[in-house]
Design an enzyme around this catalytic site. Structure first.
Site, PDB file in Angstrom:
ATOM      1  N   ASN A  11      12.563  -0.839   6.381  1.00  0.00           N
ATOM      2  CA  ASN A  11      11.368  -1.699   6.429  1.00  0.00           C
ATOM      3  C   ASN A  11      10.832  -1.826   4.998  1.00  0.00           C
ATOM      4  OD1 ASN A  11       8.544  -2.353   6.465  1.00  0.00           O
ATOM      5  ND2 ASN A  11       8.534  -2.005   8.662  1.00  0.00           N
ATOM      6  N   ASP A  13       8.195  -3.679   3.907  1.00  0.00           N
ATOM      7  CA  ASP A  13       6.821  -4.179   3.804  1.00  0.00           C
ATOM      8  C   ASP A  13       6.068  -3.624   2.595  1.00  0.00           C
ATOM      9  OD1 ASP A  13       7.185  -5.569   6.145  1.00  0.00           O
ATOM     10  OD2 ASP A  13       6.030  -4.188   7.391  1.00  0.00           O
ATOM     11  N   HIS A  14       6.241  -2.315   2.357  1.00  0.00           N
ATOM     12  CA  HIS A  14       5.389  -1.712   1.326  1.00  0.00           C
ATOM     13  C   HIS A  14       5.838  -2.022  -0.100  1.00  0.00           C
ATOM     14  CE1 HIS A  14       2.738  -0.225   4.233  1.00  0.00           C
ATOM     15  NE2 HIS A  14       3.645   0.538   4.816  1.00  0.00           N
ATOM     16  N   ARG A  22      -1.474  -6.253  -7.076  1.00  0.00           N
ATOM     17  CA  ARG A  22      -1.719  -6.929  -8.349  1.00  0.00           C
ATOM     18  C   ARG A  22      -1.933  -8.448  -8.191  1.00  0.00           C
ATOM     19  NH1 ARG A  22      -2.607  -9.858 -11.705  1.00  0.00           N
ATOM     20  NH2 ARG A  22      -1.923 -10.033 -13.869  1.00  0.00           N
ATOM     21  N   HIS A  56       7.487  -7.384   8.365  1.00  0.00           N
ATOM     22  CA  HIS A  56       6.413  -7.679   9.319  1.00  0.00           C
ATOM     23  C   HIS A  56       5.452  -8.676   8.674  1.00  0.00           C
ATOM     24  CE1 HIS A  56       3.009  -5.945  12.091  1.00  0.00           C
ATOM     25  NE2 HIS A  56       3.169  -7.252  12.211  1.00  0.00           N
ATOM     26  N   ARG A  58       2.442 -10.341   8.764  1.00  0.00           N
ATOM     27  CA  ARG A  58       1.218 -10.244   9.563  1.00  0.00           C
ATOM     28  C   ARG A  58       0.409 -11.505   9.448  1.00  0.00           C
ATOM     29  NH1 ARG A  58      -1.303  -5.265  10.914  1.00  0.00           N
ATOM     30  NH2 ARG A  58       0.173  -3.550  10.836  1.00  0.00           N
ATOM     31  N   ARG A  62      -0.989  -9.529   4.584  1.00  0.00           N
ATOM     32  CA  ARG A  62      -1.463  -8.506   3.650  1.00  0.00           C
ATOM     33  C   ARG A  62      -0.341  -7.935   2.790  1.00  0.00           C
ATOM     34  NH1 ARG A  62      -2.942  -3.895   7.965  1.00  0.00           N
ATOM     35  NH2 ARG A  62      -4.146  -5.639   8.718  1.00  0.00           N
ATOM     36  N   HIS A  63       0.893  -8.016   3.271  1.00  0.00           N
ATOM     37  CA  HIS A  63       2.011  -7.597   2.406  1.00  0.00           C
ATOM     38  C   HIS A  63       3.093  -8.680   2.380  1.00  0.00           C
ATOM     39  CE1 HIS A  63       3.109  -5.960   6.305  1.00  0.00           C
ATOM     40  NE2 HIS A  63       2.466  -4.819   6.153  1.00  0.00           N
ATOM     41  N   GLU A  83       9.323  -8.066  12.667  1.00  0.00           N
ATOM     42  CA  GLU A  83       8.262  -7.566  13.535  1.00  0.00           C
ATOM     43  C   GLU A  83       7.200  -8.639  13.631  1.00  0.00           C
ATOM     44  OE1 GLU A  83       6.736  -3.937  11.978  1.00  0.00           O
ATOM     45  OE2 GLU A  83       8.654  -2.915  12.101  1.00  0.00           O
ATOM     46  N   THR A 113      -1.588   0.148   9.023  1.00  0.00           N
ATOM     47  CA  THR A 113      -0.217  -0.120   9.461  1.00  0.00           C
ATOM     48  C   THR A 113      -0.242  -0.077  10.986  1.00  0.00           C
ATOM     49  OG1 THR A 113       2.078   0.617   9.268  1.00  0.00           O
ATOM     50  CG2 THR A 113       0.390   2.327   9.242  1.00  0.00           C
ATOM     51  N   THR A 114       0.878  -0.382  11.638  1.00  0.00           N
ATOM     52  CA  THR A 114       0.862  -0.441  13.105  1.00  0.00           C
ATOM     53  C   THR A 114       0.573   0.950  13.675  1.00  0.00           C
ATOM     54  OG1 THR A 114       2.540  -2.126  12.896  1.00  0.00           O
ATOM     55  CG2 THR A 114       2.153  -1.273  15.092  1.00  0.00           C
ATOM     56  N   GLU A 164      11.752  -0.074  20.823  1.00  0.00           N
ATOM     57  CA  GLU A 164      11.620   0.833  19.681  1.00  0.00           C
ATOM     58  C   GLU A 164      10.535   1.831  20.058  1.00  0.00           C
ATOM     59  OE1 GLU A 164      11.548  -0.743  15.674  1.00  0.00           O
ATOM     60  OE2 GLU A 164      10.268   0.907  15.017  1.00  0.00           O
ATOM     61  N   GLY A 206       6.593   6.427  10.704  1.00  0.00           N
ATOM     62  CA  GLY A 206       6.240   7.746  10.174  1.00  0.00           C
ATOM     63  C   GLY A 206       7.416   8.678   9.947  1.00  0.00           C
ATOM     64  N   GLY A 227      10.263   2.834   6.671  1.00  0.00           N
ATOM     65  CA  GLY A 227       9.747   2.037   5.569  1.00  0.00           C
ATOM     66  C   GLY A 227       9.049   2.840   4.503  1.00  0.00           C
ATOM     67  N   HIS A 228       7.853   3.324   4.808  1.00  0.00           N
ATOM     68  CA  HIS A 228       6.977   3.915   3.801  1.00  0.00           C
ATOM     69  C   HIS A 228       7.657   5.000   2.971  1.00  0.00           C
ATOM     70  CE1 HIS A 228       3.788   6.590   2.326  1.00  0.00           C
ATOM     71  NE2 HIS A 228       3.140   5.468   2.126  1.00  0.00           N
TER      72      HIS A 228
HETATM   73  N1  PXP Z   1       8.668   0.397  13.210  1.00  0.00           N
HETATM   74  C1  PXP Z   1       7.597  -0.409  13.429  1.00  0.00           C
HETATM   75  C2  PXP Z   1       7.545  -1.188  14.700  1.00  0.00           C
HETATM   76  C3  PXP Z   1       6.582  -0.536  12.469  1.00  0.00           C
HETATM   77  O1  PXP Z   1       5.535  -1.345  12.705  1.00  0.00           O
HETATM   78  C4  PXP Z   1       6.703   0.181  11.260  1.00  0.00           C
HETATM   79  C5  PXP Z   1       5.686   0.037  10.200  1.00  0.00           C
HETATM   80  O2  PXP Z   1       4.459   0.364  10.620  1.00  0.00           O
HETATM   81  C6  PXP Z   1       7.829   1.009  11.084  1.00  0.00           C
HETATM   82  C7  PXP Z   1       8.790   1.098  12.076  1.00  0.00           C
HETATM   83  C8  PXP Z   1       8.027   1.785   9.828  1.00  0.00           C
HETATM   84  O3  PXP Z   1       7.059   2.771   9.694  1.00  0.00           O
HETATM   85  P1  PXP Z   1       6.988   3.588   8.355  1.00  0.00           P
HETATM   86  O4  PXP Z   1       6.608   2.627   7.276  1.00  0.00           O
HETATM   87  O5  PXP Z   1       5.933   4.608   8.632  1.00  0.00           O
HETATM   88  O6  PXP Z   1       8.338   4.184   8.116  1.00  0.00           O
END
Ligand code: PXP
Length: 254
Positions: A11, A13-14, A22, A56, A58, A62-63, A83, A113-114, A164, A206, A227-228
């Site tokens: 993922n 997104d971040h 920025r 994702h 949104r 936001r990202h 997503e 985040t979700t 998921e 997470g 992701g994170h």
């Molecule tokens: N799966 C879903 C459905 C998510 O929305 C997210 C992000 O919130 C993730 C996985 C990845 O989560 P993380 O960034 O905590 O790894």
């Protein structure tokens, strides 16, 4: 690699969160420079062995911006997992993009985040319509749900090809050993239930380089979406090493 090998969905997104820190006030760029570019991040992840890329877009962008999704769709070789919230606007966007997978998530503007799983029981009619509509476009739908029997039963009734399972409660409980054990047990039962219902079981939210070893031996896991933790580690090691290391760590020991 073993036959039971688990797929890694990265993922990204971040990587876009960092860009927006920025460039948000400037529409994502000043004079064409996109730094960091989430599409470049995705391509590095793909090269390092990511089996799919998750994004994702949104409602509040936001990202990930919609244009990121369009640019990514044009160059990505591995499946794109988008997503999205179950809204008419996002369904129209999915029709335009045609990702391989759509993962339906709840969306609220207040959360960073979700935070929680989708209530597939309450949204059953809408989700059944969405699943059938996207299936006709060869887009496989997944529902991001808490590991609760009634949610899995609803996903089965909707004829959703994937779920998921939300691992956020497990990740939050990680340092409380008894809570962690009960969250793993909840995930284990949910994965078995999903598998028995003929649904592909993914997990995500997470998961990091430390806690992953406690979920990789769960039964019937098709893919982990992470992701994170990968984006964070990439700051120190680069994307290539961060993805390769996670890909190694997600594989079950037995
Ligand atoms: N799966 C879903 C459905 C998510 O929305 C997210 C992000 O919130 C993730 C996985 C990845 O989560 P993380 O960034 O905590 O790894």
């Amino acid at each position: 690699m073993a036959a039971s090998s688990i797929l890694l969905g990265v993922n990204i997104d971040h990587s876009a969160t960092l860009r927006e820190a920025r460039f948000r006030a400037h529409g994502g760029t000043c004079g064409g420079v996109i730094e960091p570019d989430p599409v470049t991040f995705a391509l590095y992840a793909e090269k390092a062995g990511a089996d799919s890329i998750t994004i994702h877009p949104r409602e509040d962008a936001r990202h990930i911006r919609r244009d990121d999704v369009r640019r990514l769709r044009a160059v990505l070789q591995v499946p794109l997992n988008m997503e999205m919230a179950c809204t008419a606007d996002m369904i129209a966007f999915a029709r335009e993009i045609r990702p391989a997978h759509v993962c339906v998530v709840p969306e609220s503007r207040e959360e960073v985040t979700t935070e929680g799983g989708l209530n597939a029981v309450a949204l059953r009619a809408e989700l059944a319509g969405l699943t059938a509509e996207l299936a006709a476009l060869e887009i496989a739908v997944s529902l991001f749900i808490d590991p609760e029997p009634e949610q899995i039963e609803a996903a089965a009734a909707i004829k959703c090809p994937y779920i998921e399972l939300h691992t956020g409660a497990f990740a939050n409980a990680y340092y409380d050993l008894s809570a962690r054990a009960s969250e793993i047990e909840r995930l284990r039962k949910a994965a078995i239930l999903g598998h028995e219902a003929g649904i592909g079981v993914n997990i995500g939210h997470g998961i990091n380089y430390t806690n992953v070893r406690h979920v990789r031996d769960l039964p019937h896991i098709n893919e982990m979406n992470i992701g994170h933790s990968i984006v964070s580690r990439s700051l120190f090691t680069g994307v290539d090493a961060a993805v390769r290391e996670m890909k190694r760590l997600i594989q079950p020991e037995q």
